[in-house]
Motif scaffolding. Structure first.
Motif, PDB file in Angstrom:
ATOM      1  N   GLY A 239      37.881  75.537 -24.341  1.00 54.13           N
ATOM      2  CA  GLY A 239      37.380  75.505 -22.976  1.00 54.13           C
ATOM      3  C   GLY A 239      38.309  74.844 -21.974  1.00 54.13           C
ATOM      4  N   ASN A 240      39.609  74.767 -22.308  1.00 58.48           N
ATOM      5  CA  ASN A 240      40.572  74.092 -21.442  1.00 58.48           C
ATOM      6  C   ASN A 240      41.391  75.089 -20.625  1.00 58.48           C
ATOM      7  OD1 ASN A 240      40.315  71.219 -22.544  1.00 58.48           O
ATOM      8  ND2 ASN A 240      40.736  72.393 -24.406  1.00 58.48           N
ATOM      9  N   PHE A 241      41.797  74.638 -19.435  1.00 55.78           N
ATOM     10  CA  PHE A 241      42.713  75.410 -18.590  1.00 55.78           C
ATOM     11  C   PHE A 241      43.988  74.586 -18.450  1.00 55.78           C
ATOM     12  CE2 PHE A 241      38.524  76.964 -17.709  1.00 55.78           C
ATOM     13  CZ  PHE A 241      38.704  78.335 -17.637  1.00 55.78           C
ATOM     14  N   PHE A 242      44.902  74.822 -19.381  1.00 53.13           N
ATOM     15  CA  PHE A 242      46.115  74.020 -19.472  1.00 53.13           C
ATOM     16  C   PHE A 242      47.223  74.555 -18.577  1.00 53.13           C
ATOM     17  CE2 PHE A 242      44.401  73.520 -23.906  1.00 53.13           C
ATOM     18  CZ  PHE A 242      44.222  72.151 -23.885  1.00 53.13           C
ATOM     19  N   THR A 243      48.138  73.662 -18.163  1.00 52.08           N
ATOM     20  CA  THR A 243      49.445  74.088 -17.667  1.00 52.08           C
ATOM     21  C   THR A 243      50.468  73.722 -18.739  1.00 52.08           C
ATOM     22  OG1 THR A 243      49.969  71.990 -16.557  1.00 52.08           O
ATOM     23  CG2 THR A 243      48.804  73.680 -15.261  1.00 52.08           C
ATOM     24  N   ASP A 244      51.585  74.435 -18.735  1.00 54.07           N
ATOM     25  CA  ASP A 244      52.598  74.186 -19.763  1.00 54.07           C
ATOM     26  C   ASP A 244      53.100  72.742 -19.714  1.00 54.07           C
ATOM     27  OD1 ASP A 244      53.927  74.571 -17.342  1.00 54.07           O
ATOM     28  OD2 ASP A 244      55.223  76.179 -18.076  1.00 54.07           O
ATOM     29  N   GLU A 245      53.352  72.227 -18.519  1.00 54.44           N
ATOM     30  CA  GLU A 245      53.827  70.850 -18.388  1.00 54.44           C
ATOM     31  C   GLU A 245      52.818  69.856 -18.968  1.00 54.44           C
ATOM     32  OE1 GLU A 245      54.952  69.562 -14.545  1.00 54.44           O
ATOM     33  OE2 GLU A 245      56.641  70.951 -14.346  1.00 54.44           O
ATOM     34  N   GLU A 246      51.562  70.052 -18.656  1.00 52.69           N
ATOM     35  CA  GLU A 246      50.500  69.155 -19.123  1.00 52.69           C
ATOM     36  C   GLU A 246      50.476  69.091 -20.648  1.00 52.69           C
ATOM     37  OE1 GLU A 246      45.589  69.237 -19.207  1.00 52.69           O
ATOM     38  OE2 GLU A 246      46.732  70.807 -18.169  1.00 52.69           O
ATOM     39  N   VAL A 247      50.562  70.250 -21.297  1.00 54.41           N
ATOM     40  CA  VAL A 247      50.524  70.294 -22.762  1.00 54.41           C
ATOM     41  C   VAL A 247      51.710  69.567 -23.365  1.00 54.41           C
ATOM     42  CG1 VAL A 247      50.657  71.828 -24.761  1.00 54.41           C
ATOM     43  CG2 VAL A 247      49.223  72.450 -22.815  1.00 54.41           C
ATOM     44  N   LEU A 248      52.907  69.838 -22.830  1.00 49.67           N
ATOM     45  CA  LEU A 248      54.116  69.251 -23.407  1.00 49.67           C
ATOM     46  C   LEU A 248      54.190  67.744 -23.151  1.00 49.67           C
ATOM     47  CD1 LEU A 248      56.715  72.066 -22.707  1.00 49.67           C
ATOM     48  CD2 LEU A 248      55.364  71.639 -24.764  1.00 49.67           C
ATOM     49  N   LYS A 249      53.730  67.303 -22.001  1.00 54.50           N
ATOM     50  CA  LYS A 249      53.714  65.857 -21.722  1.00 54.50           C
ATOM     51  C   LYS A 249      52.807  65.136 -22.706  1.00 54.50           C
ATOM     52  CE  LYS A 249      54.861  66.004 -16.785  1.00 54.50           C
ATOM     53  NZ  LYS A 249      54.323  65.880 -15.391  1.00 54.50           N
ATOM     54  N   LYS A 250      51.689  65.751 -23.047  1.00 56.44           N
ATOM     55  CA  LYS A 250      50.772  65.152 -24.010  1.00 56.44           C
ATOM     56  C   LYS A 250      51.423  65.039 -25.389  1.00 56.44           C
ATOM     57  CE  LYS A 250      45.984  65.416 -25.600  1.00 56.44           C
ATOM     58  NZ  LYS A 250      44.703  66.181 -25.547  1.00 56.44           N
ATOM     59  N   GLU A 251      52.385  65.925 -25.657  1.00 57.53           N
ATOM     60  CA  GLU A 251      53.119  65.890 -26.931  1.00 57.53           C
ATOM     61  C   GLU A 251      54.332  64.958 -26.858  1.00 57.53           C
ATOM     62  OE1 GLU A 251      52.197  67.369 -29.775  1.00 57.53           O
ATOM     63  OE2 GLU A 251      50.383  68.087 -28.767  1.00 57.53           O
ATOM     64  N   GLY A 252      54.486  64.273 -25.723  1.00 53.44           N
ATOM     65  CA  GLY A 252      55.593  63.341 -25.572  1.00 53.44           C
ATOM     66  C   GLY A 252      56.876  63.969 -25.068  1.00 53.44           C
ATOM     67  N   ILE A 253      56.798  65.226 -24.628  1.00 46.22           N
ATOM     68  CA  ILE A 253      57.979  65.925 -24.096  1.00 46.22           C
ATOM     69  C   ILE A 253      57.947  65.833 -22.575  1.00 46.22           C
ATOM     70  CG2 ILE A 253      59.207  68.131 -23.990  1.00 46.22           C
ATOM     71  CD1 ILE A 253      57.641  68.873 -26.598  1.00 46.22           C
ATOM     72  N   THR A 254      58.915  65.148 -21.996  1.00 44.16           N
ATOM     73  CA  THR A 254      58.928  64.949 -20.545  1.00 44.16           C
ATOM     74  C   THR A 254      60.178  65.499 -19.870  1.00 44.16           C
ATOM     75  OG1 THR A 254      59.839  62.738 -20.885  1.00 44.16           O
ATOM     76  CG2 THR A 254      57.445  62.919 -20.662  1.00 44.16           C
ATOM     77  N   ASP A 255      61.196  65.813 -20.648  1.00 44.99           N
ATOM     78  CA  ASP A 255      62.427  66.366 -20.091  1.00 44.99           C
ATOM     79  C   ASP A 255      62.377  67.889 -20.198  1.00 44.99           C
ATOM     80  OD1 ASP A 255      64.923  67.038 -19.221  1.00 44.99           O
ATOM     81  OD2 ASP A 255      66.020  66.057 -20.846  1.00 44.99           O
ATOM     82  N   PHE A 256      62.149  68.542 -19.054  1.00 44.17           N
ATOM     83  CA  PHE A 256      62.031  69.996 -19.025  1.00 44.17           C
ATOM     84  C   PHE A 256      63.300  70.676 -18.505  1.00 44.17           C
ATOM     85  CE2 PHE A 256      57.554  68.533 -17.912  1.00 44.17           C
ATOM     86  CZ  PHE A 256      57.127  68.557 -19.240  1.00 44.17           C
ATOM     87  N   SER A 257      64.363  69.921 -18.351  1.00 48.11           N
ATOM     88  CA  SER A 257      65.571  70.452 -17.722  1.00 48.11           C
ATOM     89  C   SER A 257      66.158  71.641 -18.485  1.00 48.11           C
ATOM     90  CB  SER A 257      66.625  69.348 -17.582  1.00 48.11           C
ATOM     91  OG  SER A 257      66.957  68.798 -18.846  1.00 48.11           O
ATOM     92  N   LYS A 258      65.997  71.651 -19.808  1.00 50.83           N
ATOM     93  CA  LYS A 258      66.594  72.741 -20.600  1.00 50.83           C
ATOM     94  C   LYS A 258      65.918  74.087 -20.335  1.00 50.83           C
ATOM     95  CE  LYS A 258      63.822  72.218 -24.829  1.00 50.83           C
ATOM     96  NZ  LYS A 258      63.895  72.013 -26.290  1.00 50.83           N
ATOM     97  N   TYR A 259      64.745  74.043 -19.722  1.00 55.32           N
ATOM     98  CA  TYR A 259      64.029  75.285 -19.444  1.00 55.32           C
ATOM     99  C   TYR A 259      64.367  75.871 -18.070  1.00 55.32           C
ATOM    100  CZ  TYR A 259      61.158  73.795 -23.409  1.00 55.32           C
ATOM    101  OH  TYR A 259      60.714  73.398 -24.653  1.00 55.32           O
ATOM    102  N   ALA A 260      65.093  75.141 -17.251  1.00 57.77           N
ATOM    103  CA  ALA A 260      65.423  75.624 -15.907  1.00 57.77           C
ATOM    104  C   ALA A 260      66.491  76.706 -15.973  1.00 57.77           C
ATOM    105  CB  ALA A 260      65.908  74.476 -15.036  1.00 57.77           C
ATOM    106  N   VAL A 261      66.279  77.792 -15.276  1.00 54.56           N
ATOM    107  CA  VAL A 261      67.309  78.844 -15.196  1.00 54.56           C
ATOM    108  C   VAL A 261      68.549  78.287 -14.530  1.00 54.56           C
ATOM    109  CG1 VAL A 261      67.893  81.084 -14.159  1.00 54.56           C
ATOM    110  CG2 VAL A 261      65.635  80.729 -15.189  1.00 54.56           C
ATOM    111  N   ASN A 262      68.338  77.550 -13.443  1.00 52.92           N
ATOM    112  CA  ASN A 262      69.436  76.930 -12.718  1.00 52.92           C
ATOM    113  C   ASN A 262      69.040  75.487 -12.393  1.00 52.92           C
ATOM    114  OD1 ASN A 262      71.422  76.035 -10.960  1.00 52.92           O
ATOM    115  ND2 ASN A 262      71.542  77.966  -9.828  1.00 52.92           N
ATOM    116  N   PRO A 263      69.535  74.521 -13.165  1.00 50.74           N
ATOM    117  CA  PRO A 263      69.136  73.116 -12.962  1.00 50.74           C
ATOM    118  C   PRO A 263      69.479  72.567 -11.587  1.00 50.74           C
ATOM    119  CG  PRO A 263      70.257  73.408 -15.071  1.00 50.74           C
ATOM    120  CD  PRO A 263      70.445  74.680 -14.301  1.00 50.74           C
TER     121      PRO A 263
END
Length: 273
Positions: A239-263
């Motif tokens: 019953g959750n409406f997650f965003t990708d950032e929210e899920v990964l932050k909960k898993e301790g992942i906070t650096d999303f730079s590798k996913y940027a097409v152009n940092p």
């Protein structure tokens, strides 16, 4: 909850987010069935269900079933489900990713475009879920995951592209209802939506071309978030409406730079957020 030998059915798996999710789950040892309409090369779209299957097989153990299908057709949906079960013995996870987009205003939208969006986004999601439920009831940790946004009744999202908003919110309403309806069967139903635009064919061809692609993230961030949702115990995570950032932050992942097409470019927030 490990995904080894679990069977995952993914609609719209030929390219973009659907294919990325398939590749990520295949790396975890899952059996993958992908559904798509593209069986022959398309001048404006990358790949087919067969080329996607080759990539997915290379990433995992090779247990991939490409299925030509149209989620607007209940006969096609039932055939897809039957073929998946015949190949792998059941269905543990359904990912409703197939979607059509058209951001035309109410005055400009043609009826056939309205029908296409609602036929794929709402009708397809509903009846694909319906067809999978009997098999999900037999699974140990069953999940339904829709690629759809949080329900937000801000008129702003309706005024800009009413028909598209209705269709995507329809997918989210399926989650809202199924999460409650399927609790007695311990079948999870959740939605996932990207916090930023994602570099897909829709962004390239329909929304903003290379300008927007350069300000987007790659589909892999959504795939990683999907993996973490689908690993959760189904009776606890529903019953959750997650965003990708929210899920990964909960898993301790906070650096999303590798996913940027152009940092070097500022990211563009996605629709509905």
């Amino acid at each position: 909850m490990l995904l080894e030998n679990k069977t995952v059915l993914i609609t719209g798996g030929s390219r973009g987010i659907g294919k990325s999710i398939a590749i990520r789950l295949a790396k975890e040892g899952a059996n993958i069935a992908i559904v798509g309409k593209t069986t022959e090369p398309h001048p404006k779209l990358e790949g087919t269900i067969f080329t996607a299957a080759e990539e997915i097989a290379a990433a995992g153990k090779g247990n991939v079933l490409p299925l030509a299908g149209d989620v607007r057709s209940e006969e096609s949906i039932q055939q897809v489900v039957n073929d998946t079960v015949a190949k792998f013995g059941g269905i543990d996870i359904l990912v409703n990713n197939a979607s059509a987009i058209n951001l035309s205003s109410t005055e400009q939208l043609e009826p056939k475009r309205w029908d296409l969006m609602h036929g794929i986004n709402v009708r397809g999601t509903f009846f694909m879920s319906q067809a999978c439920i009997p098999h999900l009831k037999k699974a140990i940790n069953p999940h339904i995951l829709n690629l759809s946004p949080p329900l937000n009744m801000d008129p702003n999202w309706f005024s800009k592209h009413l028909a598209y908003t209705m269709s995507k919110y329809g997918m989210s309403m399926v989650i809202l209802g199924l999460a409650e309806e399927l609790k007695p069967h311990r079948i999870a139903a959740n939605a996932l939506w990207p916090a930023t635009t994602i570099a897909t064919a829709a962004v390239q061809n329909l929304l903003g071309g290379d300008f927007l692609i350069q300000r987007s993230r790659t589909p892999e961030i959504v795939a990683e978030a999907a993996l973490h949702i689908l690993k959760q115990p189904s009776f606890e995570c529903t019953g959750n409406f997650f965003t990708d950032e929210e899920v990964l932050k909960k898993e301790g992942i906070t650096d999303f730079s590798k996913y940027a097409v152009n940092p070097d470019q500022k990211l563009m927030p996605d629709l509905f957020l």
